[in-house]
Write a protein that holds these residues in place. Structure first.
Motif, PDB file in Angstrom:
ATOM      1  N   ALA A  18       8.957   7.230   1.261  1.00  0.00           N
ATOM      2  CA  ALA A  18       8.207   8.270   0.551  1.00  0.00           C
ATOM      3  C   ALA A  18       7.710   7.749  -0.791  1.00  0.00           C
ATOM      4  N   THR A  19       8.556   6.999  -1.490  1.00  0.00           N
ATOM      5  CA  THR A  19       8.177   6.439  -2.787  1.00  0.00           C
ATOM      6  C   THR A  19       7.004   5.476  -2.652  1.00  0.00           C
ATOM      7  N   ALA A  20       7.019   4.654  -1.592  1.00  0.00           N
ATOM      8  CA  ALA A  20       5.919   3.717  -1.367  1.00  0.00           C
ATOM      9  C   ALA A  20       4.605   4.459  -1.177  1.00  0.00           C
ATOM     10  N   ILE A  21       4.633   5.534  -0.386  1.00  0.00           N
ATOM     11  CA  ILE A  21       3.417   6.302  -0.131  1.00  0.00           C
ATOM     12  C   ILE A  21       2.978   7.040  -1.387  1.00  0.00           C
ATOM     13  N   LEU A  22       3.926   7.657  -2.076  1.00  0.00           N
ATOM     14  CA  LEU A  22       3.607   8.399  -3.300  1.00  0.00           C
ATOM     15  C   LEU A  22       2.980   7.488  -4.348  1.00  0.00           C
ATOM     16  N   GLY A  23       3.577   6.305  -4.525  1.00  0.00           N
ATOM     17  CA  GLY A  23       3.045   5.380  -5.513  1.00  0.00           C
ATOM     18  C   GLY A  23       1.616   4.989  -5.202  1.00  0.00           C
ATOM     19  N   GLY A  24       1.336   4.724  -3.938  1.00  0.00           N
ATOM     20  CA  GLY A  24      -0.022   4.370  -3.544  1.00  0.00           C
ATOM     21  C   GLY A  24      -1.000   5.501  -3.755  1.00  0.00           C
ATOM     22  N   LEU A  25      -0.580   6.720  -3.432  1.00  0.00           N
ATOM     23  CA  LEU A  25      -1.463   7.873  -3.616  1.00  0.00           C
ATOM     24  C   LEU A  25      -1.797   8.091  -5.086  1.00  0.00           C
ATOM     25  N   THR A 123       9.169  -2.174   6.267  1.00  0.00           N
ATOM     26  CA  THR A 123       9.513  -2.264   4.848  1.00  0.00           C
ATOM     27  C   THR A 123       8.486  -2.971   3.967  1.00  0.00           C
ATOM     28  N   PRO A 124       7.645  -3.905   4.457  1.00  0.00           N
ATOM     29  CA  PRO A 124       6.613  -4.447   3.556  1.00  0.00           C
ATOM     30  C   PRO A 124       5.640  -3.384   3.044  1.00  0.00           C
ATOM     31  N   ALA A 125       5.703  -2.176   3.594  1.00  0.00           N
ATOM     32  CA  ALA A 125       4.929  -1.064   3.035  1.00  0.00           C
ATOM     33  C   ALA A 125       5.266  -0.849   1.568  1.00  0.00           C
ATOM     34  N   LEU A 126       6.473  -1.223   1.171  1.00  0.00           N
ATOM     35  CA  LEU A 126       6.902  -1.034  -0.215  1.00  0.00           C
ATOM     36  C   LEU A 126       6.065  -1.850  -1.189  1.00  0.00           C
ATOM     37  N   ILE A 127       5.415  -2.918  -0.696  1.00  0.00           N
ATOM     38  CA  ILE A 127       4.543  -3.728  -1.556  1.00  0.00           C
ATOM     39  C   ILE A 127       3.101  -3.685  -1.056  1.00  0.00           C
ATOM     40  N   GLY A 128       2.785  -2.694  -0.220  1.00  0.00           N
ATOM     41  CA  GLY A 128       1.424  -2.544   0.269  1.00  0.00           C
ATOM     42  C   GLY A 128       1.022  -3.547   1.331  1.00  0.00           C
ATOM     43  N   GLN A 129       2.008  -4.200   1.964  1.00  0.00           N
ATOM     44  CA  GLN A 129       1.731  -5.237   2.953  1.00  0.00           C
ATOM     45  C   GLN A 129       2.328  -4.896   4.320  1.00  0.00           C
ATOM     46  N   GLY A 130       2.543  -3.618   4.571  1.00  0.00           N
ATOM     47  CA  GLY A 130       3.154  -3.213   5.824  1.00  0.00           C
ATOM     48  C   GLY A 130       2.140  -2.949   6.918  1.00  0.00           C
ATOM     49  N   ILE A 131       2.663  -2.520   8.058  1.00  0.00           N
ATOM     50  CA  ILE A 131       1.821  -2.020   9.137  1.00  0.00           C
ATOM     51  C   ILE A 131       2.559  -0.862   9.784  1.00  0.00           C
ATOM     52  N   ASP A 153      -2.976   4.317   3.777  1.00  0.00           N
ATOM     53  CA  ASP A 153      -3.736   3.129   3.388  1.00  0.00           C
ATOM     54  C   ASP A 153      -3.054   2.296   2.296  1.00  0.00           C
ATOM     55  N   PRO A 154      -2.442   2.912   1.270  1.00  0.00           N
ATOM     56  CA  PRO A 154      -1.812   2.093   0.233  1.00  0.00           C
ATOM     57  C   PRO A 154      -0.616   1.286   0.730  1.00  0.00           C
ATOM     58  N   THR A 155      -0.089   1.620   1.911  1.00  0.00           N
ATOM     59  CA  THR A 155       1.094   0.909   2.407  1.00  0.00           C
ATOM     60  C   THR A 155       0.747  -0.300   3.261  1.00  0.00           C
ATOM     61  N   GLY A 156      -0.526  -0.444   3.665  1.00  0.00           N
ATOM     62  CA  GLY A 156      -0.916  -1.575   4.498  1.00  0.00           C
ATOM     63  C   GLY A 156      -1.789  -1.148   5.662  1.00  0.00           C
ATOM     64  N   ASP A 157      -1.687  -1.848   6.778  1.00  0.00           N
ATOM     65  CA  ASP A 157      -2.524  -1.605   7.947  1.00  0.00           C
ATOM     66  C   ASP A 157      -1.943  -0.500   8.834  1.00  0.00           C
ATOM     67  N   VAL A 158      -2.781   0.013   9.742  1.00  0.00           N
ATOM     68  CA  VAL A 158      -2.319   0.976  10.736  1.00  0.00           C
ATOM     69  C   VAL A 158      -2.819   0.546  12.118  1.00  0.00           C
ATOM     70  N   LEU A 159      -2.074   0.941  13.137  1.00  0.00           N
ATOM     71  CA  LEU A 159      -2.438   0.659  14.523  1.00  0.00           C
ATOM     72  C   LEU A 159      -2.120   1.903  15.349  1.00  0.00           C
ATOM     73  N   TRP A 160      -3.153   2.505  15.971  1.00  0.00           N
ATOM     74  CA  TRP A 160      -2.958   3.697  16.790  1.00  0.00           C
ATOM     75  C   TRP A 160      -2.559   3.300  18.203  1.00  0.00           C
ATOM     76  N   VAL A 161      -1.623   4.043  18.790  1.00  0.00           N
ATOM     77  CA  VAL A 161      -1.292   3.902  20.204  1.00  0.00           C
ATOM     78  C   VAL A 161      -1.578   5.238  20.882  1.00  0.00           C
ATOM     79  N   GLU A 162      -1.939   5.178  22.153  1.00  0.00           N
ATOM     80  CA  GLU A 162      -2.331   6.387  22.876  1.00  0.00           C
ATOM     81  C   GLU A 162      -1.154   7.077  23.544  1.00  0.00           C
ATOM     82  N   ARG A 163      -0.062   6.360  23.750  1.00  0.00           N
ATOM     83  CA  ARG A 163       1.124   6.930  24.388  1.00  0.00           C
ATOM     84  C   ARG A 163       2.286   6.907  23.395  1.00  0.00           C
ATOM     85  N   GLU A 164       2.969   8.031  23.282  1.00  0.00           N
ATOM     86  CA  GLU A 164       4.071   8.091  22.324  1.00  0.00           C
ATOM     87  C   GLU A 164       5.169   7.089  22.671  1.00  0.00           C
TER      88      GLU A 164
END
Length: 274
Positions: A18-25, A123-131, A153-164
């Motif tokens: 949450a802190t990683a996302i909040l900081g980026g926002l 966890t690399p989301a904490l430095i904006g280098q996650g996925i 976006d501030p945490t790094g890349d995203v990848l969508w999957v179609e099946r949970e």
């Protein structure tokens, strides 16, 4: 007062992710007044208020009804208890979960909203280098998918999957993946010491090698296998190392390890509710 041109976001849980996302926002311009964090820990609330200027709650109340989107960032085993007092206030919101193991059916039932996106960050989301691997239930619109991407976006890349169910594989690969990298770095440092270098020298060499090789693979159009072959001359040092790894069955063992992680992710989903 909240800023009308920015959505209001509520975070249930104020820990590391949450802190990683909040900081980026906040760094990207979201006003702190538009961010609400519910966390029972007084020290955590004080830190978030100080660092990001957010509003905080010790317990659920009608303030949560202001949220356009809710980010679930509690421990999986705490989700049911955390959701019960929140549900009455957040049933009209979009829900984003960064919790491992809690399936979207369980989140939809607990919150009263079918607009649920599950994210598996690392966890690399904490430095904006996650996925983050992402799955959206059918009720989530294209605009809401875009909103989730902007939020992460501030945490790094995203990848969508179609099946949970594919999020279990994402968990095994990238969610747990940083630990595998650290494991190999540990091994390289240990090898350096056995061969007469210092631990600090081994760490410097290992970190630079992982970083450089990863960036080379990112920039190259060639497959990892081709890149490996380019540095492997038959009879040379790399060939000797890879031969030793293959003789030990390292690749098969590593693949089996990732499959074990995927199986455990499925078990956690069963344990915490589908």
């Amino acid at each position: 007062m909240t800023h009308p041109t920015h959505p209001t976001l509520a975070f249930i849980g104020g820990g590391n992710m949450a802190t990683a996302i909040l900081g980026g926002l906040v760094r990207s311009g979201t006003p702190g007044a538009n961010l609400i964090v519910l966390d029972p820990n007084a020290e955590q609330r004080a830190r978030l208020e100080r660092d990001f200027g957010v509003r905080t709650l010790a317990a659920a109340d009608a303030t949560l009804a202001e949220a356009d989107a809710v980010v679930w960032a509690v421990k999986p085993q705490s989700f049911a208890e955390a959701a019960a007092p929140c549900a009455i206030h957040v049933s009209g919101a979009l829900h984003l979960s960064v919790m491992a193991g809690i399936r979207s059916d369980a989140i939809a039932r607990a919150t009263g909203s079918d607009r649920v996106v599950r994210a598996m960050p690392n966890t690399p989301a904490l430095i904006g280098q996650g996925i983050s691997g992402l799955y959206a239930r059918p009720a989530v619109t294209a605009a809401e998918r875009a909103q989730v991407e902007a939020l992460l976006d501030p945490t790094g890349d995203v990848l969508w999957v179609e099946r949970e169910v594919d999020l279990d594989a994402v968990t095994a690969l990238s969610g747990s993946g940083p630990a595998y990298v650290f494991y190999f770095i540990e091994a390289m440092v240990a090898a350096a010491e056995r061969m007469g270098l210092t631990a600090e020298q081994g760490k410097q060499l290992a970190l630079a090698t992982f970083s450089g090789a990863t960036e080379l693979a990112r920039r190259s159009d060639e497959t990892p296998a081709t890149l490996r072959e380019r540095v492997t001359s038959k009879g040379g040092t790399t060939y000797a190392a890879l031969t030793a790894m293959n003789t030990a069955g390292l690749q098969d063992s590593f693949i089996a390890a990732l499959q074990a992680a995927r199986t455990r992710a499925r078990e956690l989903g069963d344990e915490f509710g589908g």
